[in-house]
Structure formats: structure tokens, C-alpha cells
Write a protein that holds these residues in place. Structure first.
Motif, PDB file in Angstrom:
ATOM      1  N   VAL A   1      10.211  11.908  -5.480  1.00 60.76           N
ATOM      2  CA  VAL A   1      10.217  10.719  -4.659  1.00 60.76           C
ATOM      3  C   VAL A   1      11.641  10.493  -4.168  1.00 60.76           C
ATOM      4  N   ASP A   2      11.711  10.035  -2.957  1.00 56.34           N
ATOM      5  CA  ASP A   2      13.020   9.705  -2.390  1.00 56.34           C
ATOM      6  C   ASP A   2      13.423   8.344  -2.938  1.00 56.34           C
ATOM      7  N   MET A   3      14.559   8.294  -3.701  1.00 59.53           N
ATOM      8  CA  MET A   3      14.955   7.064  -4.375  1.00 59.53           C
ATOM      9  C   MET A   3      15.309   5.967  -3.393  1.00 59.53           C
ATOM     10  N   GLN A   4      15.926   6.339  -2.268  1.00 55.85           N
ATOM     11  CA  GLN A   4      16.283   5.314  -1.294  1.00 55.85           C
ATOM     12  C   GLN A   4      15.023   4.699  -0.691  1.00 55.85           C
ATOM     13  N   MET A   5      14.046   5.603  -0.389  1.00 54.93           N
ATOM     14  CA  MET A   5      12.794   5.083   0.145  1.00 54.93           C
ATOM     15  C   MET A   5      12.079   4.206  -0.912  1.00 54.93           C
ATOM     16  N   TRP A   6      12.093   4.679  -2.157  1.00 55.96           N
ATOM     17  CA  TRP A   6      11.427   3.913  -3.234  1.00 55.96           C
ATOM     18  C   TRP A   6      12.050   2.536  -3.405  1.00 55.96           C
ATOM     19  N   ARG A   7      13.375   2.491  -3.370  1.00 61.31           N
ATOM     20  CA  ARG A   7      14.037   1.185  -3.505  1.00 61.31           C
ATOM     21  C   ARG A   7      13.719   0.322  -2.311  1.00 61.31           C
ATOM     22  N   GLY A   8      13.599   0.910  -1.152  1.00 62.06           N
ATOM     23  CA  GLY A   8      13.277   0.140   0.035  1.00 62.06           C
ATOM     24  C   GLY A   8      11.861  -0.424  -0.003  1.00 62.06           C
ATOM     25  N   LEU A   9      10.961   0.227  -0.745  1.00 65.69           N
ATOM     26  CA  LEU A   9       9.589  -0.275  -0.881  1.00 65.69           C
ATOM     27  C   LEU A   9       9.447  -1.226  -2.067  1.00 65.69           C
ATOM     28  N   ALA A  10       9.951  -0.835  -3.222  1.00 63.63           N
ATOM     29  CA  ALA A  10       9.709  -1.567  -4.470  1.00 63.63           C
ATOM     30  C   ALA A  10      10.463  -2.892  -4.522  1.00 63.63           C
ATOM     31  N   ASP A  11      11.719  -2.907  -4.090  1.00 61.37           N
ATOM     32  CA  ASP A  11      12.508  -4.146  -4.212  1.00 61.37           C
ATOM     33  C   ASP A  11      11.884  -5.300  -3.428  1.00 61.37           C
ATOM     34  N   PRO A  12      11.493  -5.134  -2.131  1.00 56.57           N
ATOM     35  CA  PRO A  12      10.860  -6.255  -1.418  1.00 56.57           C
ATOM     36  C   PRO A  12       9.508  -6.674  -2.022  1.00 56.57           C
TER      37      PRO A  12
ATOM     38  N   ALA B   1       0.832  -1.205   0.000  1.00 59.27           N
ATOM     39  CA  ALA B   1       0.000   0.000   0.000  1.00 59.27           C
ATOM     40  C   ALA B   1       0.869   1.258   0.000  1.00 59.27           C
ATOM     41  N   THR B   2       1.978   1.242   0.752  1.00 60.67           N
ATOM     42  CA  THR B   2       2.873   2.398   0.795  1.00 60.67           C
ATOM     43  C   THR B   2       3.507   2.617  -0.565  1.00 60.67           C
ATOM     44  N   MET B   3       3.897   1.506  -1.241  1.00 59.36           N
ATOM     45  CA  MET B   3       4.485   1.620  -2.567  1.00 59.36           C
ATOM     46  C   MET B   3       3.482   2.235  -3.547  1.00 59.36           C
ATOM     47  N   GLU B   4       2.236   1.824  -3.459  1.00 60.50           N
ATOM     48  CA  GLU B   4       1.224   2.341  -4.370  1.00 60.50           C
ATOM     49  C   GLU B   4       1.022   3.851  -4.136  1.00 60.50           C
ATOM     50  N   ARG B   5       1.032   4.284  -2.866  1.00 58.52           N
ATOM     51  CA  ARG B   5       0.857   5.697  -2.574  1.00 58.52           C
ATOM     52  C   ARG B   5       2.042   6.510  -3.086  1.00 58.52           C
ATOM     53  N   ALA B   6       3.245   5.932  -2.930  1.00 64.95           N
ATOM     54  CA  ALA B   6       4.433   6.637  -3.418  1.00 64.95           C
ATOM     55  C   ALA B   6       4.404   6.751  -4.935  1.00 64.95           C
ATOM     56  N   LEU B   7       3.949   5.719  -5.599  1.00 67.82           N
ATOM     57  CA  LEU B   7       3.872   5.737  -7.056  1.00 67.82           C
ATOM     58  C   LEU B   7       2.835   6.756  -7.530  1.00 67.82           C
ATOM     59  N   ASP B   8       1.706   6.804  -6.845  1.00 65.27           N
ATOM     60  CA  ASP B   8       0.671   7.773  -7.216  1.00 65.27           C
ATOM     61  C   ASP B   8       1.190   9.204  -7.032  1.00 65.27           C
ATOM     62  N   SER B   9       1.929   9.413  -5.942  1.00 62.75           N
ATOM     63  CA  SER B   9       2.496  10.734  -5.692  1.00 62.75           C
ATOM     64  C   SER B   9       3.480  11.111  -6.776  1.00 62.75           C
ATOM     65  N   TYR B  10       4.290  10.161  -7.206  1.00 62.98           N
ATOM     66  CA  TYR B  10       5.282  10.406  -8.259  1.00 62.98           C
ATOM     67  C   TYR B  10       4.587  10.781  -9.561  1.00 62.98           C
ATOM     68  N   LEU B  11       3.487  10.056  -9.853  1.00 64.20           N
ATOM     69  CA  LEU B  11       2.757  10.345 -11.076  1.00 64.20           C
ATOM     70  C   LEU B  11       2.101  11.725 -11.016  1.00 64.20           C
ATOM     71  N   MET B  12       1.830  12.203  -9.816  1.00 65.96           N
ATOM     72  CA  MET B  12       1.227  13.525  -9.650  1.00 65.96           C
ATOM     73  C   MET B  12       2.285  14.643  -9.727  1.00 65.96           C
TER      74      MET B  12
END
Length: 725
Positions: free
Chosen positions: A260-271, A245-256
Motif C-alpha cells: 500500500v502506498d503510505m501517502q495515499m493511505w494517510r490521505g484516505l485514513a486520516d480524513p 469506500a476507497t479506504m476499505e478497498r485499500a485495507l482489503d488489498s493490504y490484507l491480501m
């Protein structure tokens, strides 16, 4: 169906057509069921040899694409990481190629699968060019995704061909799993695009990211809907997790447009990607585990159904053959009985009835047997044949009785006519004895001749109706006398010339029949020739009897008609009252068959017809020699044709005392000799009479009276020899 076919062929056709249809349906059902089972078994082989390896190749391509995105963004922490990812990709590619080229996999692949696999290999072969562009920094983030996406898309097209070869339910599950794998591919594309842009995406990158995200969002629930709870469990767990759910919110924010914080994104998307990938693999393993048992189950069911169907087919064939053979045997038996009735029994019954034999209906016409277990229709048909044969035999008996009654009536009428004609002949004899006027004697003679002809016709009617002639002679009668007697019974006897012939005689019991036979042939010759033409009668001894030729000089008959008459004479049939033409030939045929005489017609050299009569040797006998007769003074033998009485043997002067039998040399009329009309063996020694030199009118009248007395004595002698003539 052709009318000439046998009943066995038609019944077999009626049975074979449904059996062939049943066998075809059984074969179709069995092949379809076995085909489905074999498809499932082939799916297991394809899954193990192709799907697993291609899925591994896709995972390695995703890792290589992410490493390439890091290099493109300049955020790669380990330069060797891209090389290691590329090595893993090459290793997976080689493994896929090796196992896909094996014989078991190639035999399991359909033509479409094989084609799609070759297209996937062709897409993978572009990796070297893509890597060169990555190393040269020639690709933007969106173009990087486009280059790698072409390879992944070709592999997912291969997946769609695999689902078409499986069972319906398993195909639905497989389609859901493939869709879930496509969701993973789309998620990895979004992840690589964000990493490659490194927080500075272009407008094209944002548009591409929006399209990918929209597709993934639309495809994920559809993929989940096609899978059952067991296969869907890992994905449901991931979708409800806080990290997802956090990854989806971050992705929606990026699309808006928010950074996005790349370190945070990698920490969400990779797992999330790792857990999603493991979910795809676990679902794939579970689906693979279902394929082989399902295939074996279907194969077992197909085997059982096929065996049961085969037993049903064999049972149907056996029953059909037995029923067909039974009906065929019944009909064949009925056919044999009917043919036996038509060709053997009924003709035998008719022949016995014609001969006058008694017919036992129970023996001659037994009922047709078809067995107690016969088909009802066949039994009814046999009963109908029984009725027909009884009716036919009854009709034959009735016809035989009718023919016998008609023949008896005709014989009675003919016998009565013979009796009346005989009385008439005796009355004519009395009148001739009492008449001395030459003209009256001539008219009486003509009347006597007509009466004799009428007697012959009555005698012919007796013969045709199955009777026998009443006249008989004793001893041996010369053939020439028989022929002259036959000629005397013909209306135009004056046209008949009997030529001299060898001295031969005929047995007395056959004289009446032979005289009648010759009379019919001679009359036929005079009837079909001109009044001025002669009818010649010649005879001679031959190797097999005595041959007589009766030749006319008329118009003759056609070859076809002559052949028909000869056939009728050689094989005389029973007289048919409906065939009244040529009754004379019918009489001739019956008389010839009675005595073994052969009668043949052939063309005459004069244009007319010649009848050849061969009297068999058994009827031809030598005449008595002069040594067997009383001693008389020999005189020269002369033959004088006179107007003899009708039906009488000709008057011939053979031997007598000198002067008693001699004709007067001075007078114009011959001198009658007593008993001159009788055969030699029947003559009595006449008293010696002095020769008469001249005849006065009184002497002439006495001569005619003497001639009349001779006729009377001749008739009396005939009555003594055989009764009525």
C-alpha cells in the motif's frame, strides 16, 4: 387471632392489612419511578463529568499511539509532534481525574462505576512505562497496539456500566453509540498498525490486523442498528462516502498481501477517522441532550403518579377508618344493649316477678336501637337480640307464674292439712276428756304429739310457699316457755334439756315463728346425735338481745358444709322446689330473716354442733313484775318438768296461794294446779282448794281427769289467742 381481642382490634386489623399492602405497593412504584428519573439525572452528571472526559482521553491516546507508531516506523516528520501528543494526553488525563473526583460526580457514581473508573485510572498510570518503551524502540507494531489497547479497553468497560443505569430506550441508544466509538477505536488501531509497519508488516502484524478488521466489520452494523436515525445520520453519511469506500478497498488489498502506498493511505485514513470522530461527538451531544429532559419528564410523571397514588392511599385510609369506626360503634352499641339486657333489665324483671309486681313489657324490655343507617347484618343481629329478650322475659313471666301456682297449690294443701290436723287435735281433746284410763291417755298423748309435729311440718310448708303461720299469742311470753314449747314439738323431746335462764320475754306476735325456728333446730340436733345423748338448750341476755345455744353431742359436720349452711342461714335464698334437702334450714333461714334473728352454727366442744340464735333486742321484752299481778300469798317458786301436751307452753308453777299450788309432801304424785300451763299474764285467780293429804285410786283418777281438762282448756285458750296452732 386470639379470642380475647376486641371487635375494634379485629376490624382495625382487617382494614390495616390491605392499607399497608396498598401503601407498600404505592411506595414501591413511586420509588421505582423516582429511581429511574434520578438515574437519568445522575446519567447527565456522569456523562458530563466522566464520559466526555474519558472520550477526550481516548481521542488523545489514539493521537499519541499514531505518533508513537510514526516514531517506531521512522516516518515522523516533526520530532516534537510525539511530545505534543503526549502533553495533550496528560492534560486530558488530569482533567478527567479532577472532574471525576468532584463531589457531584462521586455521589452520582454507583459502586461498580467507581470501581471501573479506578481500574481505568490504573491502566492510564501505565503510560509512563509505555512511553519509555516507545522511546527505547523496544516495541513491535503489534506490541505497541497491545500496550495502548489495554488502556482503551478499560475505558470502554467503564462505558458499559454507564448504560446499565439509564432508561431502557436511552440505554439502547447509548450502547449503540459506545459500539460506534469502539468501531472508531478499532479503525484507529488498524491505521496505527499499518503506519508502524511502514509497508513491511510481519506475519503477526498481518494476523492482528485481520482480527481487528474482522471485529470492526462485524461491530459496525450492530452499532448502527442500536441507534435511531438521528444519531445514526453522521455514520450513514460517512459509510456511503467515496473516501470511506476507497479506504476499505485499500485495507482489503493490504490484507491480501499487496503493498500500500503510505501517502495515499494517510490521505484516505486520516480524513475518515477525523470525520468519524466528529460523528461520535455529535451523536454523544445529541444523546446527552435527551438525558436531562427525559429524566425531568420521568420525574414529573413520577411526581404526578406518586401524588395521585398518595391521594388514593389517603382516601382509602379515611374511608377505611370511617367504615371501621361506624361498624365498631354499631357493634359497641349492640354490645352495651346486650349487656344491659343481661345484667340489668332481665334481673330487674325477674326480681319484680318474684315480688309479684306487674311488668310492663314495653317499658322493661324496649327494642334495641341501632339507627336507621346501621349495617344490615348489625340490624339483623339487633332484631335477633330483641326476639331473644322478649322470649327470655316471656319465659321469666311463665316461670314466675308457674312458681306462684306451685306455691299457691302447696299453701292450699298445707292449709287443708292444718285444718284437718286442727280438727284431729280437737277430736283428740274430746277423746282425752272422755277417757280416764291412764294407758289410753298415754296413747292419746303420743298421738297428740305426732299430730302436733305434723302440724309443724304443714306450717313449714306454708312458710316455704310464701305464706305465714296462723298461730298468734298476745302479750309477752317468757323465752323459757317458748323454748319448752319448741322442745315439746320434737319427737325425742325427752332428750332435750332446757336449762334455767334469765327471766325475759318475747313479743307475742313473734312467738309462733320463734317457737317454730327453735323446734327445727332442736329436732335437727336430736336427729344428728346419739339416742343416749342430751341436747342442751341454754339462754342468756347479751348486749344485742337474747342468745340461745342449742348444743348436741353428735358427730358434727365438716367445715365446708358448716360454712355453706351458715351462708344459707345468713342470706336465705328464695325456696327452690328442686332443692329439697335440709328443708329445716330453709325454714329457719326464712324465719330468721323475717324477724332479724341471727343463726350461726359452730363446732361443739363435745364434737357435735352448736347452733347460736341471737334474738334481737327489739323482740326481747321484760316480763311483768309481781307488783303487776293480783295479791297472793307468796310461796317458794319451784319448776317441775311434766309431760305437757305437744305444742303447749310448759307447765310451770310460779305463784299461788299457799297450799293451793304446793306439791304434796306425802304423796308420790304431784298435785295439778288449774291454769298452771298458761303464761303469768293470762292466768286467772284460781279458787282456793284445800290441800290434799292422801289420794285414793278415785282421787288419782280424778287427778288424771283434771289433767285432761287442763289440756282442753289450754287448747281452748290457744284458740282464743290465735286460732289454729
Amino acid at each position: 387471632m386470639a379470642s380475647g381481642r376486641s371487635i375494634r382490634f379485629k376490624i382495625s386489623t382487617l382494614l390495616v392489612v390491605p392499607l399497608i399492602s396498598l401503601i407498600a405497593l404505592w411506595g414501591f412504584a413511586a420509588s421505582s419511578t423516582f429511581g429511574e428519573a434520578l438515574n437519568l439525572l445522575r446519567a447527565d452528571t456522569i456523562w458530563t463529568g466522566v464520559i466526555n472526559n474519558t472520550d477526550g482521553l481516548v481521542s488523545r491516546l489514539q493521537e499519541e499511539r499514531l505518533a508513537s507508531a510514526e516514531r517506531l516506523a521512522g516516518t515522523a516528520t516533526d520530532p516534537a509532534e510525539l511530545a505534543a501528543a503526549r502533553g495533550k494526553t496528560d492534560k486530558s488525563n488530569q482533567k478527567l481525574r479532577d472532574e471525576a473526583q468532584s463531589g457531584s460526580v462521586q455521589s452520582a457514581l454507583t459502586f461498580e462505576m467507581s470501581t471501573r473508573l479506578k481500574e481505568a485510572f490504573a491502566a492510564v498510570d501505565r503510560l509512563s512505562d509505555i512511553r519509555r518503551k516507545v522511546d527505547g524502540g523496544q516495541l513491535s507494531p503489534s506490541r505497541l497496539l497491545g500496550e495502548y489497547d489495554s488502556i482503551s479497553d478499560s475505558i470502554h468497560v467503564l462505558y458499559s456500566t454507564f448504560t446499565a443505569s439509564t432508561d431502557v430506550e436511552l440505554a439502547r441508544q447509548a450502547q449503540g453509540l459506545i459500539a460506534a466509538d469502539q468501531v472508531r477505536e478499532l479503525l484507529t488501531r488498524e491505521h496505527a498498525l499499518i503506519v508502524a509497519a511502514n509497508g513491511k508488516p510481519s506475519m503477526a502484524d498481518m494476523h492482528l490486523l485481520a482480527r481487528i478488521d474482522g471485529t470492526r466489520t462485524y461491530l459496525f452494523p450492530k452499532a448502527m442498528a442500536n441507534m435511531d436515525a438521528e444519531l445514526r445520520a453522521p455514520f450513514d453519511k460517512l459509510a456511503t462516502s467515496s473516501r470511506y469506500a476507497t479506504m476499505e478497498r485499500a485495507l482489503d488489498s493490504y490484507l491480501m498481501g499487496k503493498p500500500v502506498d503510505m501517502q495515499m493511505w494517510r490521505g484516505l485514513a486520516d480524513p475518515v477517522l477525523k470525520e468519524y470522530t466528529q460523528g461520535v461527538w455529535r451523536a454523544g451531544e445529541r444523546l446527552l441532550a435527551r438525558l436531562q429532559p427525559a429524566g425531568m419528564s420521568i420525574l414529573i410523571r413520577a411526581g404526578v403518579a406518586g401524588a395521585v397514588g398518595l391521594i388514593a392511599v389517603v382516601f382509602s385510609v379515611v374511608i377505611s377508618i370511617r367504615v371501621g369506626r361506624r361498624i365498631t360503634r354499631e357493634l359497641a352499641s349492640l354490645r352495651v344493649s346486650a349487656l344491659d339486657l343481661a345484667e340489668v333489665r332481665l334481673p330487674d324483671v325477674v326480681e319484680k316477678l318474684r315480688k309479684g309486681d306487674k311488668v310492663d313489657m314495653a317499658t322493661e324490655v324496649p327494642p334495641i336501637k341501632v339507627g336507621d343507617q346501621a349495617t344490615s347484618e348489625v340490624a339483623d343481629l339487633a332484631a335477633a337480640f330483641d326476639s331473644v329478650q322478649h322470649t327470655a322475659v316471656d319465659a321469666a313471666v311463665g316461670q314466675a307464674k308457674l312458681r306462684e301456682g306451685v306455691s299457691e297449690a302447696l299453701r292450699n294443701l298445707a292449709r287443708r292439712s292444718q285444718s284437718l290436723l286442727q280438727r284431729q287435735l280437737k277430736m283428740l281433746d274430746d277423746m282425752q276428756r272422755q277417757t280416764e284410763e291412764p294407758e289410753a291417755l298415754e296413747r292419746l298423748f303420743k298421738l297428740d304429739h305426732l299430730t302436733t309435729r305434723m302440724r309443724r311440718h304443714a306450717e313449714g310448708l306454708v312458710l316455704l310457699s310464701g305464706g305465714a303461720a296462723g298461730r298468734r299469742w298476745r302479750g309477752v311470753i317468757p323465752v323459757e316457755d317458748v323454748l319448752n314449747g319448741a322442745a315439746a314439738q320434737v319427737e325425742e323431746y325427752t332428750r332435750v334439756r332446757v336449762y334455767p335462764m334469765p327471766e325475759s320475754g318475747v313479743s307475742g306476735e313473734a312467738v309462733a315463728d320463734l317457737m317454730h325456728l327453735f323446734a327445727e333446730l332442736i329436732e335437727n340436733a336430736t336427729s344428728f346425735s346419739s339416742p343416749g345423748n342430751e341436747v342442751s338448750v341454754r339462754g342468756e341476755l347479751v348486749g344485742r338481745g337474747f342468745a340461745v345455744e342449742i348444743e348436741d353431742r353428735g358427730l358434727g359436720i365438716s367445715p365446708e358444709e358448716r360454712r355453706a349452711i351458715n351462708e344459707r342461714l345468713a342470706n336465705p335464698r328464695e325456696f327452690d322446689l328442686a332443692q329439697t334437702e335440709r328443708l329445716g334450714f330453709a325454714v329457719v333461714g326464712m324465719l330468721a330473716a323475717k324477724h332479724g334473728v341471727a343463726v350461726t352454727l359452730k363446732p361443739s366442744p363435745y364434737g357435735g354442733t352448736t347452733a347460736i340464735v341471737l334474738v334481737p333486742s327489739a323482740l326481747v321484752q321484760p316480763l311483768p313484775t309481781p307488783m303487776d299481778l293480783p295479791e297472793f300469798e307468796p310461796v317458794s317458786v319451784s319448776v317441775v318438768r311434766t309431760d305437757t301436751g305437744p305444742g303447749e307452753l310448759p307447765r310451770r308453777v310460779r305463784t299461788a296461794k299457799r297450799g293451793a299450788a304446793a306439791l304434796s309432801q306425802d304423796s308420790g304424785l304431784p298435785r295439778r294446779v288449774r291454769q298452771a300451763s298458761l303464761p303469768e299474764q293470762l292466768k286467772q285467780v284460781p279458787p282456793t282448794e284445800p290441800p290434799v293429804e292422801d289420794r285414793s285410786p278415785e282421787q288419782t283418777r280424778a287427778l288424771l281427769s283434771s289433767l285432761q281438762s287442763g289440756w282442753q282448756r289450754g287448747r281452748q285458750d290457744s284458740d282464743q289467742d290465735g286460732g289454729s296452732r
